[in-house]
Design a protein around this motif. Structure first.
Motif, PDB file in Angstrom:
ATOM      1  N   ALA A 421       0.852  -1.194   0.000  1.00 52.74           N
ATOM      2  CA  ALA A 421       0.000   0.000   0.000  1.00 52.74           C
ATOM      3  C   ALA A 421       0.892   1.250   0.000  1.00 52.74           C
ATOM      4  O   ALA A 421       0.614   2.222  -0.716  1.00 52.74           O
ATOM      5  N   TYR A 424       2.701   1.432  -3.548  1.00 46.21           N
ATOM      6  CA  TYR A 424       1.923   1.674  -4.759  1.00 46.21           C
ATOM      7  C   TYR A 424       0.866   2.776  -4.639  1.00 46.21           C
ATOM      8  O   TYR A 424       0.075   2.943  -5.554  1.00 46.21           O
ATOM      9  N   GLY A 451      -5.078   1.827  -7.694  1.00 47.51           N
ATOM     10  CA  GLY A 451      -5.773   0.533  -7.770  1.00 47.51           C
ATOM     11  C   GLY A 451      -5.006  -0.445  -8.649  1.00 47.51           C
ATOM     12  O   GLY A 451      -3.928  -0.130  -9.159  1.00 47.51           O
ATOM     13  N   ILE A 452      -5.604  -1.622  -8.811  1.00 52.39           N
ATOM     14  CA  ILE A 452      -4.922  -2.657  -9.600  1.00 52.39           C
ATOM     15  C   ILE A 452      -5.674  -2.857 -10.900  1.00 52.39           C
ATOM     16  O   ILE A 452      -6.901  -3.003 -10.900  1.00 52.39           O
ATOM     17  N   ILE A 460      -1.705 -11.298  -9.931  1.00 54.46           N
ATOM     18  CA  ILE A 460      -0.804 -10.666  -8.950  1.00 54.46           C
ATOM     19  C   ILE A 460      -0.359 -11.594  -7.826  1.00 54.46           C
ATOM     20  O   ILE A 460       0.631 -11.335  -7.177  1.00 54.46           O
ATOM     21  N   TYR A 465       5.256 -12.362 -10.362  1.00 53.00           N
ATOM     22  CA  TYR A 465       4.461 -11.478 -11.227  1.00 53.00           C
ATOM     23  C   TYR A 465       4.520 -10.039 -10.754  1.00 53.00           C
ATOM     24  O   TYR A 465       4.310  -9.738  -9.589  1.00 53.00           O
ATOM     25  N   ARG A 466       4.817  -9.132 -11.705  1.00 54.74           N
ATOM     26  CA  ARG A 466       4.749  -7.701 -11.434  1.00 54.74           C
ATOM     27  C   ARG A 466       4.071  -7.080 -12.653  1.00 54.74           C
ATOM     28  O   ARG A 466       4.389  -7.459 -13.783  1.00 54.74           O
ATOM     29  N   VAL A 470       3.852  -1.050 -13.298  1.00 54.78           N
ATOM     30  CA  VAL A 470       4.450  -0.915 -11.981  1.00 54.78           C
ATOM     31  C   VAL A 470       5.943  -1.234 -12.035  1.00 54.78           C
ATOM     32  O   VAL A 470       6.777  -0.549 -11.448  1.00 54.78           O
ATOM     33  N   THR A 477      10.243  -7.780  -6.176  1.00 57.77           N
ATOM     34  CA  THR A 477      10.604  -9.100  -6.705  1.00 57.77           C
ATOM     35  C   THR A 477       9.394  -9.864  -7.242  1.00 57.77           C
ATOM     36  O   THR A 477       9.535 -10.902  -7.870  1.00 57.77           O
ATOM     37  N   GLY A 478       8.177  -9.374  -6.955  1.00 60.55           N
ATOM     38  CA  GLY A 478       6.982 -10.110  -7.371  1.00 60.55           C
ATOM     39  C   GLY A 478       6.755 -11.352  -6.514  1.00 60.55           C
ATOM     40  O   GLY A 478       6.027 -12.255  -6.907  1.00 60.55           O
ATOM     41  N   GLY A 480       6.077 -10.992  -2.945  1.00 62.26           N
ATOM     42  CA  GLY A 480       5.302 -10.658  -1.746  1.00 62.26           C
ATOM     43  C   GLY A 480       3.920 -11.291  -1.712  1.00 62.26           C
ATOM     44  O   GLY A 480       3.587 -12.044  -0.793  1.00 62.26           O
ATOM     45  N   ILE A 507      -6.871  -5.264  -0.627  1.00 63.72           N
ATOM     46  CA  ILE A 507      -6.593  -6.708  -0.683  1.00 63.72           C
ATOM     47  C   ILE A 507      -6.997  -7.309   0.656  1.00 63.72           C
ATOM     48  O   ILE A 507      -6.680  -6.764   1.726  1.00 63.72           O
TER      49      ILE A 507
HETATM   50  P1  ADP Z   1       6.214  -6.673  -5.746  1.00 59.47           P
HETATM   51  O1  ADP Z   1       5.614  -5.664  -4.846  1.00 59.47           O
HETATM   52  O2  ADP Z   1       7.591  -7.078  -5.366  1.00 59.47           O
HETATM   53  O3  ADP Z   1       6.086  -6.300  -7.182  1.00 59.47           O
HETATM   54  P2  ADP Z   1       3.991  -8.339  -4.945  1.00 59.47           P
HETATM   55  O4  ADP Z   1       3.789  -9.803  -5.127  1.00 59.47           O
HETATM   56  O5  ADP Z   1       3.910  -7.824  -3.568  1.00 59.47           O
HETATM   57  O6  ADP Z   1       5.385  -8.019  -5.601  1.00 59.47           O
HETATM   58  O7  ADP Z   1       2.927  -7.587  -5.822  1.00 59.47           O
HETATM   59  C1  ADP Z   1       2.670  -8.022  -7.133  1.00 59.47           C
HETATM   60  C2  ADP Z   1       2.100  -6.897  -7.981  1.00 59.47           C
HETATM   61  O8  ADP Z   1       0.788  -6.567  -7.520  1.00 59.47           O
HETATM   62  C3  ADP Z   1       2.850  -5.601  -7.895  1.00 59.47           C
HETATM   63  O9  ADP Z   1       3.938  -5.571  -8.786  1.00 59.47           O
HETATM   64  C4  ADP Z   1       1.769  -4.583  -8.245  1.00 59.47           C
HETATM   65  O10 ADP Z   1       1.646  -4.536  -9.667  1.00 59.47           O
HETATM   66  C5  ADP Z   1       0.501  -5.187  -7.704  1.00 59.47           C
HETATM   67  N1  ADP Z   1       0.105  -4.609  -6.404  1.00 59.47           N
HETATM   68  C6  ADP Z   1       0.253  -5.177  -5.184  1.00 59.47           C
HETATM   69  N2  ADP Z   1      -0.276  -4.378  -4.226  1.00 59.47           N
HETATM   70  C7  ADP Z   1      -0.767  -3.302  -4.827  1.00 59.47           C
HETATM   71  C8  ADP Z   1      -1.443  -2.082  -4.390  1.00 59.47           C
HETATM   72  N3  ADP Z   1      -1.691  -1.865  -3.089  1.00 59.47           N
HETATM   73  N4  ADP Z   1      -1.814  -1.194  -5.350  1.00 59.47           N
HETATM   74  C9  ADP Z   1      -1.568  -1.406  -6.648  1.00 59.47           C
HETATM   75  N5  ADP Z   1      -0.931  -2.519  -7.131  1.00 59.47           N
HETATM   76  C10 ADP Z   1      -0.538  -3.425  -6.237  1.00 59.47           C
END
Ligand code: ADP
Length: 517
Positions: A421, A424, A451-452, A460, A465-466, A470, A477-478, A480, A507
């Protein structure tokens, strides 16, 4: 002149040899054989009993037999030894004795074995409804006929078996997930299965007879030797020699490409002649994506690891300079940065280790009774110091119960969501809220960011995955959300993007109320 019965025998034998080549439907063939047998020896009724592996003895066809007598014979046949037990033949005098008992001598019968190359195939029975035994001639006529009939039955059975086998093969070809293409030795198409029709959006009818290069059109030269080239050289010399190539095939209908891996295997006859070449085609899109993600991940991780290391090294070498006397405040600030970067590194390495543990099935969960609202509250001060421009709200209902879960892992999930949060969304409110449902409890982390993208939502939580957008702007690292999903899954819960929330991203995850196992 031939005696009458010889003439008849010759005519009937001619007819049966015609049948042997013409009639491959077993039931129709047996019916014809029976009719001829009855006519040959001027009988009134008859039946053919067959001995089969699966059904044992049974009446295959009959003509002119009274229903009651048929039932009687069928029951008697069933009481006979099964195929493979003893030698299982019907004992002819026995059926005759039985008949004379049932019909009180009004019916006479003759039974002849149908034998082909020592294989006992069945028996033909013919009955007359008047007294009088069958003559030796009758028997002779019927015997030579029965042996010919045995060949015809055998042929029809073999034909049926072959047909069944080819039907089975067809069904198998059409049920495999991989595409299959059968080529003639001149590299024209003989058969295409349904999966390949679907993969390349082509129709089998349109491809049959076409040369392979018209069906497989490559977007760019594939990796490996093409079949057209291989066959010009010495391939194939043995049945074990397979050819593999990988590349992108053009789909003419949609003008796009499909990444595939193709294995060619030769099929030789017993004499060593090349009969067919069988190509199995696998859609390697997923594999490619995984490979791309992995490559991307390696470059991202090396970059991510390098950044804090470079920072730490920079600060340390500055502090170590002997020509400068740093005041306490600068030293403290520098050490704080070093500590923060070291923590960042540790966290990243932890994530990598967790991801590896998950791959090898070794992520451990240690459950105890925990109170999630307290965990959420305890996290706020650290994030508040780290990101003072954000405002954190912890909002759980009064009746939010304790659950049985792994405290460290749940803390890790909530921290990951808060971290995202912050990463992003622009400075503003970040809310950690809870909800109690019938069978589980829910925790959500909401922000006021962009938002996503709905196209990213299904992915996600995937490993590495990223979203493209973003990835250009932020580091990560994709891993989390992937780790969050796996941890929550291990608790029997779910994690999802709340798509009803319009002001940013939200989320949520759930943990079962009674996860006390
Ligand atoms: P990372 O943060 O290392 O890219 P994550 O697995 O935590 O890996 O997140 C994957 C993807 O999900 C992010 O690259 C981003 O595109 C999207 N994402 C996650 N949380 C948010 C959020 N709060 N707002 C917007 N996009 C998000």
């Amino acid at each position: 002149m031939l005696p009458d019965f010889r003439v008849r025998q010759r005519d009937y034998l001619l007819e049966i040899s015609r049948l042997m080549t013409e009639e491959l439907d077993l039931q129709a063939l047996l019916q014809r054989i029976l009719r001829i047998a009855i006519e040959m020896i001027i009988g009134h009724a008859g039946f053919i009993a067959l001995k089969e592996e699966k059904r044992g003895w049974h009446i295959a066809v009959h003509e002119g037999m009274p229903e009651a007598l048929l039932n009687y014979i069928q029951r008697w046949l069933e009481s006979l030894p099964q195929v493979g037990e003893e030698n299982g033949e019907i004992y002819v005098p026995e059926i005759n004795r039985m008949l004379s008992e049932v019909s009180m001598g009004m019916i006479t019968g003759v039974g002849i074995n149908m034998i082909f190359q020592k294989e006992f195939i069945g028996q033909i029975y013919v009955f007359r409804n008047y007294r009088g035994a069958f003559s030796a001639n009758d028997r002779a006529v019927l015997t030579s006929f029965a042996n010919q009939a045995a060949i015809a039955v055998r042929n029809a059975r073999l034909f049926n078996q072959t047909r069944e086998q080819s039907l089975r093969l067809e069904a198998l070809l059409d049920s495999v997930a991989d595409g299959i293409l059968i080529l003639k030795p001149d590299l024209t198409v003989e058969r295409i299965n349904r999966s390949l029709e679907h993969m390349l959006q082509i129709k089998e009818e349109a491809c049959i007879g076409k040369p392979i290069h018209e069906v497989f059109e490559w977007a760019k030269p594939p990796q490996g030797t093409r079949i057209e080239e291989a066959i010009k050289e010495i391939w194939p010399t043995t049945a074990q020699e397979h050819l593999y190539l990988e590349g992108d095939l053009i789909r003419k209908m949609t003008h796009d490409t499909l990444p595939v891996g193709i294995t060619y295997g030769p099929l030789f006859s017993e004499e060593g002649e090349l009969l067919n070449i069988i190509a199995s085609i696998r859609d390697i899109t997923r594999f490619r994506t995984a490979e791309e993600m992995q490559n991307n991940f390696i470059s991202v991780v090396s970059h991510e690891l390098k950044t804090p290391i470079a920072l730490i090294k920079g600060y340390v070498s500055t502090l170590r300079r002997e020509d400068v006397q740093w005041d306490r405040e600068v030293v403290q600030e520098s050490l704080a940065v070093i500590e923060e970067e070291a923590d960042h590194l540790t966290a990243m390495v932890e994530d990598l280790l967790d991801a590896t543990r998950l791959q090898t099935g070794g992520l451990s969960i240690r459950k105890s009774e925990i109170f999630i609202p307290a965990i959420a509250k305890s996290l706020v001060p650290r994030f508040q110091t780290q990101a003072p421009e954000y405002y954190f709200v912890v909002d759980f209902p009064e009746d939010y119960p304790s659950v049985v879960a792994d405290e460290d892992r749940i803390r890790q999930v909530i921290s990951n969501l808060i971290n995202n949060a912050i990463k992003y969304s622009p400075p503003g409110e970040i809310r950690i809220s809870g909800k109690v449902r019938l069978t589980d409890v829910v925790v959500c982390v909401s922000d006021h960011g962009p938002g996503i993208d709905p196209r990213d939502i299904p992915h996600i939580f995937d490993r590495f995955y990223r979203s493209d957008e973003v990835a250009k702007k932020t580091k990560g690292t994709g891993l989390g959300l992937y780790l969050c999903r796996e941890i929550i899954k291990a608790h029997g819960g779910k994690i999802w993007v709340d798509e009803t929330y319009q002001e940013g991203s939200r989320i949520c995850f759930s943990v079962p109320k009674n996860s006390a196992s």
